[in-house]
Design an enzyme around this catalytic site. Structure first.
Site, PDB file in Angstrom:
ATOM      1  N   HIS A  62       0.826  -1.085   0.062  1.00 27.10           N
ATOM      2  CA  HIS A  62       0.080   0.143  -0.015  1.00 27.10           C
ATOM      3  C   HIS A  62       0.980   1.143  -0.049  1.00 27.10           C
ATOM      4  CE1 HIS A  62      -3.709  -1.746   1.724  1.00 27.10           C
ATOM      5  NE2 HIS A  62      -3.224  -2.746   0.786  1.00 27.10           N
ATOM      6  N   GLU A  64       1.151   3.869   1.979  1.00 26.57           N
ATOM      7  CA  GLU A  64       1.605   4.194   3.174  1.00 26.57           C
ATOM      8  C   GLU A  64       3.012   3.271   3.431  1.00 26.57           C
ATOM      9  OE1 GLU A  64      -2.667   5.379   3.222  1.00 26.57           O
ATOM     10  OE2 GLU A  64      -1.412   3.874   2.652  1.00 26.57           O
ATOM     11  N   CYS A  92      -6.036   2.410   5.794  1.00 23.03           N
ATOM     12  CA  CYS A  92      -6.593   1.270   6.178  1.00 23.03           C
ATOM     13  C   CYS A  92      -5.969   0.787   7.586  1.00 23.03           C
ATOM     14  CB  CYS A  92      -6.556   0.094   4.951  1.00 23.03           C
ATOM     15  SG  CYS A  92      -4.913  -0.818   4.973  1.00 23.03           S
TER      16      CYS A  92
END
Length: 165
Positions: A62, A64, A92
């Site tokens: 992801h 991040e 998330c």
């Protein structure tokens, strides 16, 4: 025209726009979902990333997480002390956990998790699962004999020269 608009932004908006531009790059390059992230320290971007889940076959890639890995490598540290995270979407649960482990001082996001759900990225099941007892979860979670594993924790606790995190 764009230059004038960019000049009129404050620094937080500029960093958020950098994250948003990375989210566009992710889909333009067809490398993953529409998510981007930059990590800032002392007014400079020290790490960046965008979603690469589908291009790397890595469900943890992801934006991040990719940005955290990049920033930690660049800062030569496993923590992001005094850093700020700018992400194109509310993190998330996995990314939020990774961000907390990295210990930045702030998180800023553009799209909400409701916006993400409307775009087909609904994390509500994960939030719901975390709140459930193990025996009620969709994926079974069971503890198996921890005697030897616990001994390793005890050894860790007795170590004098360990790097705490």
């Amino acid at each position: 025209m764009r230059y004038t608009y960019f000049r009129s932004m404050n620094s937080k908006e500029k960093f958020m726009m950098a994250a948003v531009e990375l989210s566009k790059k992710a889909i333009d390059n067809n490398e993953g979902g529409p998510f981007g992230c930059v990590i800032v320290k002392n007014g400079e971007i020290v790490g960046s990333g965008y979603n690469k889940v589908t291009s790397t076959n890595d469900p943890t890639a992801h934006a991040e997480v990719v940005a955290i890995r990049d920033a930690c490598k660049n800062l030569q540290s496993f923590q992001l002390d005094d850093c700020e995270v700018y992400t194109s979407c509310e993190p998330c649960p996995m990314c939020l956990g990774a961000i907390y482990w990295a210990r930045p001082k702030a998180i800023y996001y553009a799209n909400s998790r409701k916006d993400a759900a409307a775009a087909g990225f609904d994390d509500s099941m994960l939030y719901d699962e975390i709140a459930k007892d193990y025996d009620e979860r969709k994926i079974p979670i069971m503890q198996i004999s921890n005697e030897k594993a616990l001994a390793i924790f005890e050894e860790w606790n007795m170590m004098e020269h360990k790097k705490q995190y």
